[in-house]
Write an enzyme that holds these catalytic residues in place. Structure first.
Site, PDB file in Angstrom:
ATOM      1  CG  HIS A   2      -0.282   0.252   2.514  1.00 39.75           C
ATOM      2  ND1 HIS A   2       0.318  -0.762   3.220  1.00 39.75           N
ATOM      3  CD2 HIS A   2      -0.090   1.368   3.247  1.00 39.75           C
ATOM      4  CE1 HIS A   2       0.847  -0.280   4.335  1.00 39.75           C
ATOM      5  NE2 HIS A   2       0.615   1.023   4.376  1.00 39.75           N
TER       6      HIS A   2
HETATM    7  C1  UD1 Z   1      -2.238   5.582   5.700  1.00 47.13           C
HETATM    8  C2  UD1 Z   1      -0.958   6.126   6.309  1.00 47.13           C
HETATM    9  C3  UD1 Z   1       0.122   5.069   6.208  1.00 47.13           C
HETATM   10  C4  UD1 Z   1      -0.328   3.751   6.811  1.00 47.13           C
HETATM   11  C5  UD1 Z   1      -1.643   3.322   6.199  1.00 47.13           C
HETATM   12  C6  UD1 Z   1      -2.154   2.095   6.902  1.00 47.13           C
HETATM   13  C7  UD1 Z   1      -0.505   8.557   6.123  1.00 47.13           C
HETATM   14  C8  UD1 Z   1       0.282   9.570   5.412  1.00 47.13           C
HETATM   15  N1  UD1 Z   1      -0.496   7.315   5.580  1.00 47.13           N
HETATM   16  O1  UD1 Z   1      -1.985   5.359   4.326  1.00 47.13           O
HETATM   17  O2  UD1 Z   1       1.269   5.510   6.913  1.00 47.13           O
HETATM   18  O3  UD1 Z   1       0.655   2.782   6.571  1.00 47.13           O
HETATM   19  O4  UD1 Z   1      -2.603   4.379   6.355  1.00 47.13           O
HETATM   20  O5  UD1 Z   1      -3.063   1.376   6.136  1.00 47.13           O
HETATM   21  O6  UD1 Z   1      -1.109   8.858   7.110  1.00 47.13           O
HETATM   22  N2  UD1 Z   1      -9.446   4.755   1.422  1.00 47.13           N
HETATM   23  C9  UD1 Z   1     -10.667   4.132   1.351  1.00 47.13           C
HETATM   24  N3  UD1 Z   1     -11.274   3.767   2.526  1.00 47.13           N
HETATM   25  C10 UD1 Z   1     -10.726   4.005   3.744  1.00 47.13           C
HETATM   26  C11 UD1 Z   1      -9.490   4.646   3.792  1.00 47.13           C
HETATM   27  C12 UD1 Z   1      -8.868   5.017   2.622  1.00 47.13           C
HETATM   28  O7  UD1 Z   1     -11.213   3.897   0.275  1.00 47.13           O
HETATM   29  O8  UD1 Z   1     -11.338   3.648   4.770  1.00 47.13           O
HETATM   30  C13 UD1 Z   1      -8.765   5.105   0.158  1.00 47.13           C
HETATM   31  C14 UD1 Z   1      -9.024   6.524  -0.308  1.00 47.13           C
HETATM   32  O9  UD1 Z   1      -9.085   6.518  -1.692  1.00 47.13           O
HETATM   33  C15 UD1 Z   1      -7.766   7.247   0.135  1.00 47.13           C
HETATM   34  C16 UD1 Z   1      -6.696   6.173   0.021  1.00 47.13           C
HETATM   35  O10 UD1 Z   1      -7.359   4.965   0.355  1.00 47.13           O
HETATM   36  O11 UD1 Z   1      -7.478   8.373  -0.645  1.00 47.13           O
HETATM   37  C17 UD1 Z   1      -5.512   6.385   0.931  1.00 47.13           C
HETATM   38  O12 UD1 Z   1      -5.927   6.539   2.310  1.00 47.13           O
HETATM   39  P1  UD1 Z   1      -5.040   7.404   3.323  1.00 47.13           P
HETATM   40  O13 UD1 Z   1      -5.515   7.243   4.710  1.00 47.13           O
HETATM   41  O14 UD1 Z   1      -4.913   8.793   2.827  1.00 47.13           O
HETATM   42  O15 UD1 Z   1      -3.612   6.769   3.187  1.00 47.13           O
HETATM   43  P2  UD1 Z   1      -3.177   5.244   3.286  1.00 47.13           P
HETATM   44  O16 UD1 Z   1      -2.564   4.859   1.997  1.00 47.13           O
HETATM   45  O17 UD1 Z   1      -4.295   4.430   3.813  1.00 47.13           O
HETATM   46  N1  UDP Z   2      -4.064  -5.969   8.536  1.00 42.62           N
HETATM   47  C1  UDP Z   2      -5.323  -6.521   8.599  1.00 42.62           C
HETATM   48  N2  UDP Z   2      -5.970  -6.818   7.425  1.00 42.62           N
HETATM   49  C2  UDP Z   2      -5.407  -6.630   6.212  1.00 42.62           C
HETATM   50  C3  UDP Z   2      -4.110  -6.067   6.163  1.00 42.62           C
HETATM   51  C4  UDP Z   2      -3.470  -5.730   7.337  1.00 42.62           C
HETATM   52  O1  UDP Z   2      -5.849  -6.744   9.691  1.00 42.62           O
HETATM   53  O2  UDP Z   2      -6.042  -6.941   5.197  1.00 42.62           O
HETATM   54  C5  UDP Z   2      -3.418  -5.592   9.799  1.00 42.62           C
HETATM   55  C6  UDP Z   2      -2.082  -6.273  10.063  1.00 42.62           C
HETATM   56  O3  UDP Z   2      -2.063  -6.686  11.393  1.00 42.62           O
HETATM   57  C7  UDP Z   2      -1.072  -5.181   9.813  1.00 42.62           C
HETATM   58  C8  UDP Z   2      -1.844  -3.941  10.221  1.00 42.62           C
HETATM   59  O4  UDP Z   2      -3.155  -4.207   9.769  1.00 42.62           O
HETATM   60  O5  UDP Z   2       0.082  -5.285  10.611  1.00 42.62           O
HETATM   61  C9  UDP Z   2      -1.210  -2.695   9.698  1.00 42.62           C
HETATM   62  O6  UDP Z   2      -1.801  -2.261   8.547  1.00 42.62           O
HETATM   63  P1  UDP Z   2      -1.063  -1.581   7.346  1.00 42.62           P
HETATM   64  O7  UDP Z   2      -0.132  -2.531   6.709  1.00 42.62           O
HETATM   65  O8  UDP Z   2      -2.166  -1.028   6.524  1.00 42.62           O
HETATM   66  O9  UDP Z   2      -0.278  -0.331   7.984  1.00 42.62           O
HETATM   67  P2  UDP Z   2       1.236  -0.051   8.360  1.00 42.62           P
HETATM   68  O10 UDP Z   2       1.625  -0.976   9.449  1.00 42.62           O
HETATM   69  O11 UDP Z   2       2.072  -0.207   7.127  1.00 42.62           O
HETATM   70  O12 UDP Z   2       1.232   1.382   8.790  1.00 42.62           O
END
Ligand code: UD1
Ligand code: UDP
Length: 366
Positions: free
Chosen positions: A206
């Site tokens: 991601h």
């Molecule tokens: C965010 C964090 C990242 C973390 C990740 C965990 C920042 C800068 N990034 O990245 O560090 O590793 O969360 O998963 O804070 N979206 C949905 N539904 C949701 C949430 C998001 O559809 O419930 C989609 C939207 O299109 C959105 C995109 O995902 O624009 C990215 O979501 P966002 O929270 O901005 O960043 P992540 O890539 O999730």
């Molecule tokens: N995870 C989950 N379902 C998924 C993918 C991830 O429950 O489909 C959990 C898993 O425990 C992982 C945590 O979510 O360590 C962290 O999520 P993510 O990788 O999105 O964030 P990051 O740790 O990179 O910030």
């Protein structure tokens, strides 16, 4: 001590669930209020974790949602200020490195509310990562630093944090894993998906650097080829789904199982029985290290070097071409070779609460 705890995203919930539970358990010492910034909002990115991890419903929901970094950060910043003014907490507790973390810390610092950072001191030394900016600034704003790996303290000291403000308490994300281990086993997710335990590769991707860039198409293509030989299961993060749909990317191999983001129990059930994991996630590098599952990280750097020194993590670089090496790397991976980093033992939240209680006692002393 009245603690205002903030979560915004999926990993925040996993890191904070045991802390909130412990503070609730010590109800004579702590009052806890929970803010959900709403950076993640889909049921499978948020509510499912609140339910599975037995968290209380948030006292405040900021509904920040998605947007550019400035929009998302600014929404949390503006919306948490009245919460801080109304709740009058003695401490703001923020986890990790997401935009909600930094925004909450910034708002609190301007109001003079002390801040404690869970998972302080991690550094990738790559400022193109939005998380790196969030980590550095949140640590600068924080008064108490809770660390989970030995090198974090060195980093904080080098950045001018006083030693007495750094507390190595261990890994609260691993607390969640330890607490739910039996439930994770009983979910039997591989069997439910028709997968043989120990035979498949679990994939999560991601990071914007990978999924919003030119390497995504090659990554999907190479995983698709690999899936003809090693079954893969890939719960797709919404950011990645959007990018794949935008480019019209899909899998054709019958060995590729592409699913929606999974709840914690289902995901960890797959991880615990995987032959290996390919990821760019921070949390997954830690969970594989704890469980001794080979982990291949498709990134150039990690802010969690302990997972490569003591753990099972191999940094492949952001080089999808290296996906072809995975069968060979798996065949060479020793069976369950790992050493758990110190204090990844399921009791980090207890130690964290004890530090907070001592801090409160010092503050209350005449
Ligand atoms: C965010 C964090 C990242 C973390 C990740 C965990 C920042 C800068 N990034 O990245 O560090 O590793 O969360 O998963 O804070 N979206 C949905 N539904 C949701 C949430 C998001 O559809 O419930 C989609 C939207 O299109 C959105 C995109 O995902 O624009 C990215 O979501 P966002 O929270 O901005 O960043 P992540 O890539 O999730
Ligand atoms: N995870 C989950 N379902 C998924 C993918 C991830 O429950 O489909 C959990 C898993 O425990 C992982 C945590 O979510 O360590 C962290 O999520 P993510 O990788 O999105 O964030 P990051 O740790 O990179 O910030």
């Amino acid at each position: 001590m009245r603690v205002l705890a903030v979560v915004g995203t999926r990993p925040n919930l996993i890191k904070m669930a045991p802390v909130i539970a412990e503070l609730h358990r010590r109800e004579r010492e702590f009052e806890v209020l929970l803010v959900h910034a709403g950076q993640h909002y889909d049921v499978e990115m948020s509510q499912i974790f609140i339910e599975e991890l037995g968290m209380p419903a948030p006292d405040y929901a900021l509904a920040a949602g998605s947007g550019s970094h400035a929009q998302q950060t600014a929404r949390v910043l503006v919306r948490i200020e009245p919460v801080l003014l109304e709740a009058e907490p003695d401490l703001l507790l923020v986890p990790g490195d997401v935009n909600s973390t930094l925004a909450a810390a910034l708002a609190a610092s301007k109001l003079g509310v002390p801040i404690a950072h869970v998972e302080a001191g991690l550094r990738s030394f790559d400022r193109t990562m939005p998380e790196e900016i969030n980590r550095v600034l949140t640590d600068q704003l924080s008064d108490l630093h809770f660390t989970h790996s030995p090198e974090a303290a060195d980093q904080l000291l080098a950045e001018g944090v006083a030693e007495e403000h750094i507390h190595y308490v261990g890994n609260t994300m691993i607390d969640t894993l330890v607490a739910l281990r039996e439930r994770i086993t009983s979910v039997a997710m591989p069997q439910r998906l028709g997968l043989t335990p120990g035979s498949y590769l679990l994939v999560t991707l991601h990071r914007p650097a990978l999924v919003d860039g030119p390497e995504l198409a090659e990554t999907v293509g190479r995983l698709d080829v690999l899936a003809d030989f090693v079954p893969i299961v890939f719960p797709v993060h919404p950011r990645t789904r959007k990018a794949m749909d935008g480019l019209g990317l899909s899998f054709r191999s019958r060995g590729a199982l592409i699913v929606e983001p999974l709840g914690y129990l289902e995901f960890m059930s797959l991880l615990a029985s995987a032959a290996g994991v390919l990821t760019d996630s921070g949390g997954v590098q830690e969970e594989t290290t704890y469980l001794g599952i080979p982990c291949f990280t498709l990134r150039d750097s990690t802010e969690r070097p302990v997972t490569t020194t003591l753990g099972t993590n191999t940094l492949l670089g952001r080089e999808p071409v290296r996906i072809v090496e995975i069968p060979e790397l798996l065949s060479r991976a020793p069976a369950r070779p790992h050493e758990e980093p110190p204090l990844w033992d399921g009791r980090a939240a207890q130690r964290l609460a004890s530090v907070l209680a001592r801090t409160a006692a010092v503050a209350a002393a005449p």
